[in-house]
Enzyme design. Sequence first.
Site, PDB file in Angstrom:
ATOM      1  N   SER A 255       0.863  -1.175   0.000  1.00 37.57           N
ATOM      2  CA  SER A 255       0.000   0.000   0.000  1.00 37.57           C
ATOM      3  C   SER A 255       0.893   1.216   0.000  1.00 37.57           C
ATOM      4  O   SER A 255       2.095   1.123   0.182  1.00 37.57           O
ATOM      5  CB  SER A 255      -0.880   0.002   1.245  1.00 37.57           C
ATOM      6  N   LYS A 256       0.281   2.340  -0.209  1.00 38.41           N
ATOM      7  CA  LYS A 256       1.053   3.589  -0.290  1.00 38.41           C
ATOM      8  C   LYS A 256       1.892   3.726   0.986  1.00 38.41           C
ATOM      9  O   LYS A 256       3.076   4.030   0.955  1.00 38.41           O
ATOM     10  CB  LYS A 256       0.081   4.753  -0.436  1.00 38.41           C
ATOM     11  N   ARG A 257       1.256   3.445   2.110  1.00 30.79           N
ATOM     12  CA  ARG A 257       1.940   3.596   3.388  1.00 30.79           C
ATOM     13  C   ARG A 257       3.116   2.615   3.500  1.00 30.79           C
ATOM     14  O   ARG A 257       4.095   2.860   4.159  1.00 30.79           O
ATOM     15  CB  ARG A 257       0.932   3.327   4.500  1.00 30.79           C
ATOM     16  N   ARG A 258       2.992   1.482   2.837  1.00 35.25           N
ATOM     17  CA  ARG A 258       4.045   0.469   2.928  1.00 35.25           C
ATOM     18  C   ARG A 258       5.032   0.566   1.773  1.00 35.25           C
ATOM     19  O   ARG A 258       5.584  -0.442   1.338  1.00 35.25           O
ATOM     20  CB  ARG A 258       3.423  -0.910   2.929  1.00 35.25           C
ATOM     21  N   GLY A 259       5.174   1.760   1.249  1.00 38.15           N
ATOM     22  CA  GLY A 259       6.221   1.952   0.259  1.00 38.15           C
ATOM     23  C   GLY A 259       5.842   1.550  -1.157  1.00 38.15           C
ATOM     24  O   GLY A 259       6.698   1.439  -2.016  1.00 38.15           O
TER      25      GLY A 259
END
Length: 475
Positions: A255-259
Amino acid sequence: MVRTRFAPSPTGALHVGNARMAVLNWLFTRKLGGQFILRIEDTDRERNVPGAEEGICDDLSWLGLDWDEGPGCRGYPERGSHGPYRQTERAEYYREHLERLRAAGAVYPCFCSDAQLEEERQSALEEGTPLRYGGRCRALSAAETAARAAAGAPFAWRFRVPDREVLVRDLAYGEVRVPAGEIGDFIVLRSDGQPTYNFAVVVDDITMGVTHVVRGVGHLSNTPRQVLLYQALGIEPPVFAHVPTVLGPDRQKLSKRRGATSIAEYRAQGYHPDALVNYLSLLSWSSPSGEEVLGRAQLIEQVSLDRIGVADVVFDGAKLRFLSARHIERMPLPELLAAVEPFLDPDRQPIAPDLLPVAVAAVRTHLTTFADIGAALSAFFPGPDAAPPVLDAAARPVLAAAREALRSSGWEEEALQAALKQVGTETGARGRALYEPLRLALTGAAHGPPFIPLLQVQGRELVLQRLREALAREN
Ligand code: GLU
């Protein structure tokens, strides 16, 4: 004729997980000489992000994934005879297919309010019973339904799920069977007239003549409902192939948060687009030859849907970088020059335009991304704070002989080779003993670009000056 589609929702940037679907569909379609459709799934208007559709078009074309049919977008004209290609513009197809479902008795009006449905959901949660529509409006008599509708009560259209097992055949996941009674009656058209995802996708795939649906496994749970819709409409479903989700290095969904990086970011970072196509294809598929560095033509030749694996796939940035370097290395020089150009800072770029081809060709194997070009070219010159090289006694005769030989030598490759050979003969220095002191004198660093291009790029004047300075320091 094979017809596939890539059906993004314009809710944000194109990310690797989604782009991978475009890559697989495109490769497979190109292999079989079919048609690849771009369809914009924008029914959920609140989630649409202005500019996202244009971004997706830009990213697909940067990746080289051209579509045969699709909306007019960012300078591309609308193409294809199955349009429009945005779901919000296809209302008449949804109405028409709703009529067919009605005629077949496959749908019924549902007057349940959101509040009622939420209440049902809560009690199901509390009681631990399955979250399915209870069927209240299914049981309404025709007279009651007509009366309520005549009184102006808003209603949605719900699909009457038959009481039998549903079978989905999937190329990757095999036969998926959903027992009778597991699927609740689902809405196809909301009370505001908007189609739901499952209905819109089925109608679009039918009316666009889609033969193969290749998409993320997240949609496998939707597929039984879609199969039911096909059956109710009397149409053979397309071939389905679901592809496993890409996980981050922590094995969580990317996800965006996970790079997770958007395609636009990779482009800005200077990755070779072919490396992304290569890498993304290998995320769900492996080549029969086991080769990993594959150009577009090879991928098209080798791709097949029956080699899609269902094992978890973990995104590996190091492998993408490796592939980017390999694809850059293989580029014809004119293409490489054009590709690095946007990454060169004209004010800080020390190399004259006519020497750029020599310089870029010399460092092409030092580039992981096009953005590395600045650092690679700066290695042709001593850095502003490079310490004066420390040279041992053996270096002095080498520098002196080189200064002599290079003073009068021609500056093309063969002449320079000959001059260096002469320095070797005169001084008896060979290999590292010959090149290291010269390189240190010229750049201040023990490693750098290949030597002949280094001389050519620095030019006679600077080379002689650097040698003179180094010899002066020795004294
Ligand atoms: N619009 C869906 C998505 O972006 C794709 C639907 C499909 O491929 O059937 O996930």
